[in-house]
Design an enzyme around this catalytic site. Structure first.
Site, PDB file in Angstrom:
ATOM      1  N   ASN A 189       1.114   3.208   9.025  1.00 46.71           N
ATOM      2  CA  ASN A 189       0.260   2.245   8.364  1.00 46.71           C
ATOM      3  C   ASN A 189       0.371   2.218   6.861  1.00 46.71           C
ATOM      4  OD1 ASN A 189      -2.242   2.807   6.934  1.00 46.71           O
ATOM      5  ND2 ASN A 189      -2.708   4.125   8.670  1.00 46.71           N
ATOM      6  N   CYS A 190       0.024   1.051   6.352  1.00 47.25           N
ATOM      7  CA  CYS A 190       0.216   0.723   4.940  1.00 47.25           C
ATOM      8  C   CYS A 190      -1.111   0.569   4.227  1.00 47.25           C
ATOM      9  CB  CYS A 190       1.037  -0.559   4.809  1.00 47.25           C
ATOM     10  SG  CYS A 190       2.683  -0.446   5.515  1.00 47.25           S
ATOM     11  N   VAL A 191      -2.127   1.347   4.650  1.00 47.78           N
ATOM     12  CA  VAL A 191      -3.384   1.301   3.897  1.00 47.78           C
ATOM     13  C   VAL A 191      -3.141   1.975   2.542  1.00 47.78           C
ATOM     14  CG1 VAL A 191      -4.339   3.487   4.701  1.00 47.78           C
ATOM     15  CG2 VAL A 191      -5.883   1.621   4.200  1.00 47.78           C
ATOM     16  N   GLN A 211       0.777  -1.228   0.000  1.00 50.01           N
ATOM     17  CA  GLN A 211       0.000   0.000   0.000  1.00 50.01           C
ATOM     18  C   GLN A 211       0.804   1.271   0.000  1.00 50.01           C
ATOM     19  OE1 GLN A 211      -0.664  -2.504   2.265  1.00 50.01           O
ATOM     20  NE2 GLN A 211      -2.839  -2.956   2.198  1.00 50.01           N
TER      21      GLN A 211
END
Lengths: 350, 413
Positions: free
Chosen positions: B226-228, B101
Site C-alpha cells: 500500500n501507498c498510504v 505516498q
C-alpha cells in the site's frame, strides 16, 4: 551568558502613574525599570531592563490596534537594536491589562521578531485569546502573587532567549494548546501495554491525546425551488486545471483554488487532473468528472432541474489537512459562494 | 507446532562476485540478484542495486517498501517449521512515484532520527518497469520484485549456523495464574486503489477478521502493498517485526496472558467498516479478553475504524488502549484526528506527522529526487536548488508508525 536586554510593558497603575483616573493615558517610554521591573531586576541581575513602556488600561482597550502600533513604535525607536525580549505584566486577573499585555506581546513577536512573555491568572479572559500565540506564565489572581509571577517570568525568559523548549508541566506556563513532538523513553508499543496494564489494574493513567470535541454545523434548510437556484461545485478531491496553476499541495494543503467552468461542458484528462495525494489518482485522472461532476451538472442545467451552475468552482486537497485549516477554507469559500448568489453546493470528497 | 526463528546477525553488507554470508559479512552478487528479480517479475525492465549504510550522507526517495530477508528452511504451513532471518539488514524498493505516498529514508542527519531504517545497512533496489504500465500493475511489479529480492538475499543463510534461535508459539496459560487476558486487534488497510495489504498471499479484503497466533503473523503472514503516507504506512518489515506482538510475547505468562491476535480489515465503505468492527469485537469477546491493544495504519479514514473498534470493545467491558499518530497542523494547533469517541480515553500518540523538518543535502541519492515535491508531506517548494529540503514528518518512512515501533510522541505545550 551575556546580559539579556529586556523592554517591560506595564499599565498606568504598575507604572506608578496613577489609578483608574489615569487609565486614559497614552503610551510613554521611560528608560530603565519601573515598579515590578525593579523587583525583576533584583531577582535576575543578568537581565537588564533597558526601558519601560506604560499605557493606560482604557487607552489600550478602546482603540487597541492603533494603541499597540504606538507601543511597538516606542519600543522600536528607543530600543529597536538592543531588545532581546519583551516582558509584559504580570497582569494577574485584570481583564483590560491582560488583553493589552497579550496584544503587545503578539505584536512584538510578529513585527520585531523577538520573544515575548506575559504572566496571567489562568482565568484571565486574555488567556483564551492569546495562549496559542504568546508564552504566558501562570500567575496568581492578584498582586499577592507578584514575587512568584516575576520569578516565573525570569526563568522562562532565560529559556526563551536560549531557544530552549518550554514545557508547561515543568516551567509553570499555561499550556498553549499546541501539540509538539518529542521522543519518549520507550516505544509506542511498550507505552501502550504499560497504559493498558494500569487501566486494567484500576491505577491512574494519563492518555497521550485527550479526545477533542468537534464543532458541529447545523444543516441549512432545504432549497425551496432548485429549478431556479444557482448551484456551485466545491471539491476536496484535488481536481485542478492541468498543470496545477496554484501549486496546491498533495497533502496538508495551505490553500484552495477557484477556477472557471465557463464554456466547459465536461472536464477531460487534457483539461484537468487531480493533485490529491491521499487516494489512487488513476480513475480521477482518466475522467476528472468522476470527482468534479461537471458533465452531470450540465445535464441537470439543460433539463431545467437546477437554475444554473455557478461559473466558478472551488478545489482543495483534503488530505492530512488540519481541521483548523479546513474550517478557514470553508468560511472563506462560503463567503464567496454567498456573493455569487449560490443557494446550494454539491461538495464532493474522496 | 512452533515457529523456530534462525537469526543471523549481519554486520556488513557489500556488493561482490557470488552471493555469500560469512562471519556477519553479507555479499550480494549484483548480476545474479538483478537477473533473478527480472526472471520472477516480467514487467521489471531494470533494477539498479546499491547499498546504503548508517551514517552515510545518503537519501533514498520514493521508497515503496522495506522488507527483511527471510527464507523458510523447513515446514510448509504458516507458523510452523524453521524460518531463517537476516537481522540488521533490509531490502528497500524505490523508483519513480506510483501514487503520492512513497517516502524518504535518510541514513544520517535529522531525518535519520525519524526512521528506524537508518540504523542498519540497506540493500536498495531502484526499479524501472515497462513503459506505460498502469499504476496498479506498477505497484504489483515493485511489490513482487521486493519480495523476490528479499527471498534471494535470504538464501545465503539457509545452510549457515544461526547466531540465535528463538521459538515462537503462543502457549496456553493456566487460568489459575490469574493474569489479565490481553488481545491484540491488528487492523490492516484494504481500501483497494493502491491501499492494500496481503494476508497469507491474499488481498486482506477477503477472509478477515480472523483470529491468528503470533507465529503465523511472524512467518511473513502480512505483506504491505500500500501507498498510504510514508509516516504511518506499515511496511512489510514492520509487519514482520510487529512491536506489539513482540512486547506481548515478552510478558506472556509472567505479567499477562496474551490470548491472541485479531487481524481485521480497514475498508472504505461505512457499512463495511461497521461489519468489520462488529466481527472483530466478537472475536475479541470469544477470546475472553479483559483488555486489548488496538493499533492502526494510515489516518483520516482509518480513524473511524479505530474509534468503532474501541467503542465496541469498551461497551463490551473490554478495556482498550489505541495507538495513533496525529495530524495537528504544522503549528500543532489543530485537532489531531478525523473521528473520535469518548470511550477512547487511553491513547498512545506516536507523534504529529504535520510537524516540519529541515533536511540537509545528501551526497548519494537513490531514486528520482525531484519527485519528493509530489510526495504526501512534501511541498512544491520542498526541494531547493542546493539539495536541502523542508518536508513534513509525514514524508519520512515509519516516522509516526502506529504499531508503536518508534519512540516519537506528542505532548501539549
Amino acid at each position: 551568558m551575556a546580559k539579556v536586554h529586556v523592554v517591560h510593558y506595564l499599565n498606568q497603575f504598575f507604572g506608578g502613574l496613577g489609578g483608574e483616573e489615569k487609565a486614559d493615558l497614552g503610551p510613554q517610554w521611560f528608560d530603565g525599570p519601573k515598579g515590578p521591573g525593579q523587583l525583576l531586576q533584583t531577582l535576575a541581575p543578568d537581565i537588564e531592563i533597558v526601558g519601560t513602556v506604560t499605557a493606560g488600561d482604557n487607552y489600550m482597550a478602546e482603540n487597541t490596534d492603533a494603541a499597540v502600533d504606538e507601543v511597538v513604535g516606542l519600543i522600536e525607536k528607543n530600543a529597536g537594536a538592543e531588545i532581546d525580549l519583551l516582558l509584559a505584566g504580570p497582569a494577574f486577573n485584570a481583564g483590560r491589562y491582560g488583553m493589552a499585555c497579550g496584544a503587545v506581546c503578539q505584536a512584538v513577536q510578529e513585527r520585531l521578531e523577538k520573544p515575548a512573555i506575559t504572566a496571567l491568572y489562568p482565568e484571565n479572559p486574555a488567556v483564551d485569546i492569546y495562549r496559542k500565540a504568546v508564552t504566558i506564565v501562570r500567575a496568581g489572581s492578584d498582586v499577592m502573587g507578584m514575587r512568584d509571577a516575576v520569578g516565573g517570568m525570569v526563568a522562562v525568559a532565560k529559556k526563551l532567549v536560549e531557544e530552549q523548549a518550554i514545557d508547561p508541566a515543568t516551567d509553570g506556563t499555561i499550556s498553549r494548546g499546541l501539540r509538539q513532538n518529542t521522543f519518549a523513553e520507550s516505544t509506542g508499543a511498550q507505552r501502550a501495554i504499560d497504559m493498558l496494564m494500569r487501566k486494567l489494574r484500576g491505577d491512574a493513567f494519563e492518555t497521550e491525546y485527550a479526545m477533542p470535541v468537534f464543532s458541529r454545523v447545523p444543516p441549512a434548510p432545504p432549497v425551496k425551488d432548485l429549478s431556479s437556484a444557482t448551484v456551485a461545485l466545491v471539491t476536496s478531491g484535488g481536481i485542478v486545471p492541468r498543470g496545477n496553476p496554484d501549486r496546491i499541495e498533495s497533502a496538508s494543503a495551505s490553500k484552495y483554488g477557484e477556477y472557471s467552468l465557463k464554456g466547459l461542458e465536461r472536464l477531460t484528462p487534457e483539461s484537468h487532473q487531480t493533485v490529491h495525494g491521499g487516494y489512487d489518482p488513476t480513475y480521477a485522472n482518466q475522467d476528472p468528472n468522476r470527482v468534479l461532476p461537471l458533465d452531470v451538472m450540465r445535464d441537470l442545467e439543460r433539463e431545467g432541474r437546477i437554475g444554473r451552475l455557478a461559473d466558478t468552482y472551488f478545489a482543495t486537497v483534503g488530505n492530512a489537512t488540519s481541521v483548523e485549516r479546513a474550517e478557514q477554507f470553508g468560511r472563506e469559500i462560503a463567503g464567496k459562494l454567498i456573493n455569487f448568489g449560490a443557494l446550494a453546493v454539491i461538495l464532493t470528497s474522496t | 507446532m512452533p515457529l523456530v526463528l534462525h537469526k543471523h546477525a549481519v554486520a556488513e553488507v557489500g556488493i561482490g562476485t557470488g552471493s555469500g554470508f560469512q562471519q556477519g559479512r553479507l555479499t550480494i552478487d549484483r548480476e545474479a540478484l538483478v537477473s533473478y528479480v527480472r526472471s520472477q517479475v516480467s514487467r521489471v525492465t531494470d533494477v539498479r542495486v546499491g547499498i546504503a549504510r548508517p551514517g552515510e550522507a545518503t537519501r533514498i526517495v520514493c521508497v515503496k517498501d522495506v522488507i527483511q530477508p527471510r527464507v523458510k528452511k523447513e515446514g510448509a504451513e504458516a507458523g510452523d517449521g524453521i524460518l531463517c532471518v537476516l537481522e540488521n539488514v533490509a531490502v528497500v524498493t524505490c523508483g519513480p512515484i506510483v501514487g503520492f505516498q512513497e517516502g524518504i529514508i535518510d541514513m544520517s542527519g535529522p531525518g535519520a532520527e525519524h526512521t528506524p531504517f537508518s540504523q542498519f545497512p540497506l540493500i536498495v533496489l531502484e526499479i524501472d518497469v515497462v513503459e506505460g504500465l498502469d499504476p496498479h500493475l506498477h505497484e504489483e511489479a515493485v511489490r513482487e520484485a521486493g519480495l523476490a529480492a528479499a527471498g534471494f538475499v535470504a538464501e545465503v543463510c539457509r545452510d549457515t549456523e544461526p547466531d540465535e534461535i528463538e521459538m515462537v508459539a503462543l502457549t496456553e496459560i493456566s487460568t489459575e495464574a490469574d493474569l489479565p487476558r490481553i488481545a491484540y486487534v491488528y487492523p490492516v488497510l484494504c481500501q483497494g486503489l493502491l491501499h492494500d495489504t496481503y494476508v497469507f498471499g491474499r488481498n486482506a479484503k477477503e477472509g478477515l477478521p480472523i483470529t491468528v497466533a503470533p507465529e503465523v503473523v511472524m512467518d511473513n503472514g502480512v505483506v504491505s502493498g500500500n501507498c498510504v503516507s510514508a509516516c504511518d504506512k506499515n511496511t512489510t518489515y514492520h509487519h514482520q517485526n510487529n512491536p506489539v506482538i513482540a512486547e506481548l510475547l515478552r510478558g506472556h505468562g509472567s505479567r499477562w496472558n496474551f490470548v491472541g491476535i485479531v487481524l481485521t480489515p480497514a475498508p472504505t465503505r461505512l457499512a463495511e467498516k461497521e461489519n468489520a468492527a462488529k466481527a472483530a469485537i466478537e472475536q475479541v469477546v470469544q477470546l475472553k479478553a479483559e483488555g486489548a491493544i488496538v493499533s492502526k495504519e494510515g489516518f483520516g479514514n482509518p480513524d473511524a475504524d479505530m474509534m468503532m473498534i474501541v467503542r465496541g470493545l469498551e461497551q463490551a467491558g473490554i478495556r482498550t488502549v489505541g495507538l495513533t499518530d496525529e495530524f495537528a497542523g504544522t503549528d500543532g494547533g489543530s485537532q489531531s484526528l478525523a473521528d473520535t469517541t469518548p470511550e477512547a480515553d487511553a491513547i498512545v500518540s506516536t507523534g504529529n506527522a504535520n510537524e516540519r523538518i529541515e533536511l540537509p543535502a545528501m551526497k548519494t541519492i537513490f531514486g528520482p529526487l525531484p519527485d519528493v515535491t509530489r510526495l504526501a508531506g512534501g511541498y512544491p517548494h520542498s526541494l531547493r536548488d542546493d539539495g536541502t529540503m523542508e518536508v513534513e514528518l509525514q514524508a519520512i518512512i515509519g516516522s509516526t508508525n502506529e504499531l508503536g515501533f518508534g519512540r516519537l510522541t506528542c505532548r501539549e505545550v
